[in-house]
Design a protein around this motif. Sequence first.
Motif, PDB file in Angstrom:
ATOM      1  N   ARG A   1      38.574  36.059  33.567  1.00  0.00           N
ATOM      2  CA  ARG A   1      37.213  35.612  33.901  1.00  0.00           C
ATOM      3  C   ARG A   1      36.760  36.162  35.247  1.00  0.00           C
ATOM      4  O   ARG A   1      35.567  36.427  35.452  1.00  0.00           O
ATOM      5  N   ALA A   2      37.688  36.336  36.169  1.00  0.00           N
ATOM      6  CA  ALA A   2      37.344  36.871  37.489  1.00  0.00           C
ATOM      7  C   ALA A   2      37.180  38.389  37.449  1.00  0.00           C
ATOM      8  O   ALA A   2      36.339  38.948  38.167  1.00  0.00           O
ATOM      9  N   LEU A   3      37.971  39.055  36.608  1.00  0.00           N
ATOM     10  CA  LEU A   3      37.984  40.517  36.605  1.00  0.00           C
ATOM     11  C   LEU A   3      36.936  41.149  35.691  1.00  0.00           C
ATOM     12  O   LEU A   3      36.313  42.156  36.056  1.00  0.00           O
ATOM     13  N   GLU A   4      36.761  40.610  34.505  1.00  0.00           N
ATOM     14  CA  GLU A   4      35.904  41.259  33.504  1.00  0.00           C
ATOM     15  C   GLU A   4      34.479  41.561  33.969  1.00  0.00           C
ATOM     16  O   GLU A   4      33.962  42.643  33.680  1.00  0.00           O
ATOM     17  N   PRO A   5      33.814  40.650  34.699  1.00  0.00           N
ATOM     18  CA  PRO A   5      32.422  40.932  35.082  1.00  0.00           C
ATOM     19  C   PRO A   5      32.266  42.173  35.960  1.00  0.00           C
ATOM     20  O   PRO A   5      31.177  42.757  36.001  1.00  0.00           O
ATOM     21  N   ILE A   6      33.323  42.579  36.671  1.00  0.00           N
ATOM     22  CA  ILE A   6      33.196  43.733  37.571  1.00  0.00           C
ATOM     23  C   ILE A   6      34.097  44.892  37.175  1.00  0.00           C
ATOM     24  O   ILE A   6      34.105  45.929  37.845  1.00  0.00           O
ATOM     25  N   TRP A   7      34.843  44.761  36.095  1.00  0.00           N
ATOM     26  CA  TRP A   7      35.826  45.792  35.745  1.00  0.00           C
ATOM     27  C   TRP A   7      35.158  47.123  35.393  1.00  0.00           C
ATOM     28  O   TRP A   7      35.678  48.194  35.724  1.00  0.00           O
ATOM     29  N   GLN A   8      34.000  47.062  34.764  1.00  0.00           N
ATOM     30  CA  GLN A   8      33.302  48.291  34.374  1.00  0.00           C
ATOM     31  C   GLN A   8      32.434  48.834  35.506  1.00  0.00           C
ATOM     32  O   GLN A   8      32.433  50.028  35.776  1.00  0.00           O
ATOM     33  N   ALA A   9      31.700  47.931  36.186  1.00  0.00           N
ATOM     34  CA  ALA A   9      30.733  48.364  37.202  1.00  0.00           C
ATOM     35  C   ALA A   9      31.366  48.650  38.554  1.00  0.00           C
ATOM     36  O   ALA A   9      30.917  49.528  39.292  1.00  0.00           O
ATOM     37  N   LYS A  10      32.387  47.888  38.912  1.00  0.00           N
ATOM     38  CA  LYS A  10      33.048  48.042  40.208  1.00  0.00           C
ATOM     39  C   LYS A  10      34.551  48.174  39.982  1.00  0.00           C
ATOM     40  O   LYS A  10      35.336  47.328  40.401  1.00  0.00           O
ATOM     41  N   THR A  11      34.921  49.243  39.312  1.00  0.00           N
ATOM     42  CA  THR A  11      36.298  49.395  38.856  1.00  0.00           C
ATOM     43  C   THR A  11      37.302  49.396  39.989  1.00  0.00           C
ATOM     44  O   THR A  11      38.352  48.736  39.911  1.00  0.00           O
ATOM     45  N   GLU A  12      37.027  50.121  41.046  1.00  0.00           N
ATOM     46  CA  GLU A  12      37.975  50.200  42.160  1.00  0.00           C
ATOM     47  C   GLU A  12      38.147  48.829  42.818  1.00  0.00           C
ATOM     48  O   GLU A  12      39.276  48.406  43.110  1.00  0.00           O
ATOM     49  N   THR A  13      37.034  48.137  43.036  1.00  0.00           N
ATOM     50  CA  THR A  13      37.100  46.794  43.624  1.00  0.00           C
ATOM     51  C   THR A  13      37.875  45.847  42.716  1.00  0.00           C
ATOM     52  O   THR A  13      38.711  45.064  43.173  1.00  0.00           O
ATOM     53  N   ALA A  14      37.592  45.920  41.416  1.00  0.00           N
ATOM     54  CA  ALA A  14      38.266  45.046  40.459  1.00  0.00           C
ATOM     55  C   ALA A  14      39.760  45.323  40.412  1.00  0.00           C
ATOM     56  O   ALA A  14      40.576  44.402  40.320  1.00  0.00           O
ATOM     57  N   SER A  15      40.126  46.591  40.488  1.00  0.00           N
ATOM     58  CA  SER A  15      41.544  46.953  40.463  1.00  0.00           C
ATOM     59  C   SER A  15      42.264  46.420  41.700  1.00  0.00           C
ATOM     60  O   SER A  15      43.395  45.910  41.615  1.00  0.00           O
ATOM     61  N   ARG A  16      41.616  46.525  42.855  1.00  0.00           N
ATOM     62  CA  ARG A  16      42.205  45.976  44.068  1.00  0.00           C
ATOM     63  C   ARG A  16      42.308  44.459  43.996  1.00  0.00           C
ATOM     64  O   ARG A  16      43.299  43.862  44.418  1.00  0.00           O
ATOM     65  N   LEU A  17      41.273  43.835  43.440  1.00  0.00           N
ATOM     66  CA  LEU A  17      41.279  42.385  43.289  1.00  0.00           C
ATOM     67  C   LEU A  17      42.451  41.945  42.416  1.00  0.00           C
ATOM     68  O   LEU A  17      43.146  40.978  42.752  1.00  0.00           O
ATOM     69  N   ARG A  18      42.658  42.633  41.309  1.00  0.00           N
ATOM     70  CA  ARG A  18      43.766  42.281  40.431  1.00  0.00           C
ATOM     71  C   ARG A  18      45.106  42.356  41.174  1.00  0.00           C
ATOM     72  O   ARG A  18      45.940  41.451  41.078  1.00  0.00           O
ATOM     73  N   GLY A  19      45.306  43.441  41.936  1.00  0.00           N
ATOM     74  CA  GLY A  19      46.548  43.591  42.688  1.00  0.00           C
ATOM     75  C   GLY A  19      46.738  42.495  43.719  1.00  0.00           C
ATOM     76  O   GLY A  19      47.859  42.009  43.932  1.00  0.00           O
ATOM     77  N   ARG A  20      45.647  42.085  44.341  1.00  0.00           N
ATOM     78  CA  ARG A  20      45.734  41.040  45.358  1.00  0.00           C
ATOM     79  C   ARG A  20      46.039  39.683  44.731  1.00  0.00           C
ATOM     80  O   ARG A  20      46.837  38.906  45.270  1.00  0.00           O
ATOM     81  N   ILE A  21      45.416  39.412  43.594  1.00  0.00           N
ATOM     82  CA  ILE A  21      45.721  38.159  42.886  1.00  0.00           C
ATOM     83  C   ILE A  21      47.187  38.149  42.469  1.00  0.00           C
ATOM     84  O   ILE A  21      47.886  37.138  42.607  1.00  0.00           O
ATOM     85  N   GLU A  22      47.665  39.291  41.968  1.00  0.00           N
ATOM     86  CA  GLU A  22      49.064  39.383  41.525  1.00  0.00           C
ATOM     87  C   GLU A  22      50.027  39.094  42.680  1.00  0.00           C
ATOM     88  O   GLU A  22      51.008  38.353  42.516  1.00  0.00           O
ATOM     89  N   ARG A  23      49.742  39.655  43.860  1.00  0.00           N
ATOM     90  CA  ARG A  23      50.625  39.437  45.012  1.00  0.00           C
ATOM     91  C   ARG A  23      50.618  37.966  45.458  1.00  0.00           C
ATOM     92  O   ARG A  23      51.651  37.420  45.831  1.00  0.00           O
ATOM     93  N   ILE A  24      49.450  37.353  45.444  1.00  0.00           N
ATOM     94  CA  ILE A  24      49.361  35.947  45.863  1.00  0.00           C
ATOM     95  C   ILE A  24      50.112  35.046  44.889  1.00  0.00           C
ATOM     96  O   ILE A  24      50.841  34.136  45.295  1.00  0.00           O
ATOM     97  N   LEU A  25      49.970  35.304  43.599  1.00  0.00           N
ATOM     98  CA  LEU A  25      50.676  34.502  42.604  1.00  0.00           C
ATOM     99  C   LEU A  25      52.186  34.727  42.691  1.00  0.00           C
ATOM    100  O   LEU A  25      52.972  33.792  42.479  1.00  0.00           O
ATOM    101  N   ALA A  26      52.592  35.956  43.006  1.00  0.00           N
ATOM    102  CA  ALA A  26      54.018  36.235  43.178  1.00  0.00           C
ATOM    103  C   ALA A  26      54.564  35.473  44.384  1.00  0.00           C
ATOM    104  O   ALA A  26      55.677  34.935  44.353  1.00  0.00           O
ATOM    105  N   TRP A  27      53.761  35.434  45.458  1.00  0.00           N
ATOM    106  CA  TRP A  27      54.145  34.673  46.656  1.00  0.00           C
ATOM    107  C   TRP A  27      54.305  33.196  46.309  1.00  0.00           C
ATOM    108  O   TRP A  27      55.268  32.540  46.719  1.00  0.00           O
TER     109      TRP A  27
END
Length: 393
Positions: free
Chosen positions: A151-177
């Motif tokens: 839900r957080a990624l899909e709205p920007i995955w097509q239009a702001k791909t680079e931002t969305a990709s960075r967001l995904r990585g940041r969410i992944e790191r926080i959840l891993a922490w």
Amino acid sequence: MPRTLQRLSALTVKTANRPGYYCDGGGLYLQVSKAGAKSWVFRYRRNGRARELGLGALLLTPLSTARKKAEAMRLTLGQGQEPVATREAARREAANRMTFSECATAYITAHRRGWSNPKHAEQWQSTLDTYAVPVFGPIDVSQVDTHQVIRALEPIWQAKTETASRLRGRIERILAWATTRGYRTGENPARWRGHLDTLLPKPGAIKDVAHHAALPYADAADFMATLAAEAGTAAKALRFAILTACRTNEVIGATWAEVDIASSVWAIPGHRMKAGKEHRVPLSRAALKLLAGLTPGQPTDYIFPGAKNGKPLSNMAMLNTLKRMERSDLTVHGFRSTFRDWAAEATSFPRELAEKALAHTVRSEVEAAYQRGDLLQKRREMMEHWAAHCAAS
């Protein structure tokens, strides 16, 4: 028949002032201390032992609330459980809970000092606050799942791909922490390989990776001649950045203490470098001449000071110079590509020299083992040739 529950009236609770216990029934008591403070307690017996459990001060817990709490205590006893132990377990569980937003703040705080760019933490926080927090920020981090991440990624995955990709990585790191800290268990719902890559198109398949706009190296001399006619500190900083092939933050953060004019070397300390290691830059005669035209300050003064006293040049200042020159088609970082293209296509200098000049990390372990030095003297010759190319008419 006397009432066994709800014996106290609101008026009695309000006017009771003699120290002691006032029974409401069912184990609920209003306690008045010698100092006149009023609070609620639940009294019961377990295995022949009298126990007492506080339910809160009267100021914060009205009679109706106290009765609901007492009812919950009686239900616990009826189920054969120990109210004190049950409440302590609930407190321990609550203490081991954090929302996603709290985990994000804790992660950024823990890693802030390890990030070479001071603005990195701000970028992390801004991206999360804009796209992730509105979706699942207040949620217990243990409850964040794939559906919410999508839900957080899909709205920007097509239009702001680079931002969305960075967001995904940041969410992944926080959840891993959070998992490592014990705040959640199970698989990471933000992981890409074998998970989100089955739900979202690969970033590279959406659009080509956008590289920094670069000036063709054949046009370097004409551009530098035009730039030399520009007034202001930012224009000089841009010329210095081009001559040294360094990054924006490395140039605007430079102090006079880092430059050794006698040996023609600019030593950038590791904490200001992307790779975290000191980078020595051999200064060409053109770069030294540019520095000689500046007003030297104290060792701790910035070479390219900003408008505010004691502050460096803004990281947007050089880009604004390009806009003023009507060269919005270029970026400051792109001149590093111009230098790299020149070294590869117009010279016979080895590839590793250009990579060292750009302070790129050597990816091959074998290559790194044989390149322990920084090839300073060999790079000095290359930078002189680069300066000559930039000055050619």
